[in-house]
Design an enzyme around this catalytic site. Sequence first.
Site, PDB file in Angstrom:
ATOM      1  CG  ASP A   1      -1.645   1.907  -3.579  1.00  0.00           C
ATOM      2  OD1 ASP A   1      -2.795   1.960  -3.110  1.00  0.00           O
ATOM      3  OD2 ASP A   1      -0.813   2.818  -3.463  1.00  0.00           O
TER       4      ASP A   1
ATOM      5  CG  ASP B   1       1.501   7.853  -5.098  1.00  0.00           C
ATOM      6  OD1 ASP B   1       0.950   8.961  -4.993  1.00  0.00           O
ATOM      7  OD2 ASP B   1       1.376   6.936  -4.264  1.00  0.00           O
TER       8      ASP B   1
ATOM      9  CG  HIS C   1      -1.863  -1.185   1.210  1.00  0.00           C
ATOM     10  ND1 HIS C   1      -2.934  -1.279   0.360  1.00  0.00           N
ATOM     11  CD2 HIS C   1      -1.853  -2.335   1.928  1.00  0.00           C
ATOM     12  CE1 HIS C   1      -3.550  -2.425   0.556  1.00  0.00           C
ATOM     13  NE2 HIS C   1      -2.910  -3.098   1.511  1.00  0.00           N
ATOM     14  CB  CYS C   2      -0.090   4.693  -0.933  1.00  0.00           C
ATOM     15  SG  CYS C   2       0.578   6.323  -1.175  1.00  0.00           S
ATOM     16  N   PRO C   3       2.802   4.426   0.836  1.00  0.00           N
ATOM     17  CG  PRO C   3       4.622   5.665   1.723  1.00  0.00           C
ATOM     18  CD  PRO C   3       3.371   4.874   2.111  1.00  0.00           C
TER      19      PRO C   3
END
Length: 87
Positions: free
Chosen positions: A47, A53, A20-22
């Site tokens: 994600d 991103d 998951h981010c980041p």
Amino acid sequence: MSEQTGGFQPDTVLDACGLHCPLPLLKAKQALAGLAAGQLLEVRSTDAGSWRDMASFTDQSAHTLEGREQRDDVYVYWIRKAGDANS
């Protein structure tokens, strides 16, 4: 930047699926650090935030987002490492 299907011959493939981010972006940065200038990194992520991103990262860096596509629930990116070793 093209949004096309494959055709790229990556030097390295990073599987960031399930992260998951980041984390997908951080792992991509680490992988790019290990590549030589001009080499191509393929990143695979599940994600949805990685779509934004990766584009933002390459816009703000010297690296180039050669292409990206969505394959069902997997997002695939091709990032070419910048020619400047300090990137």
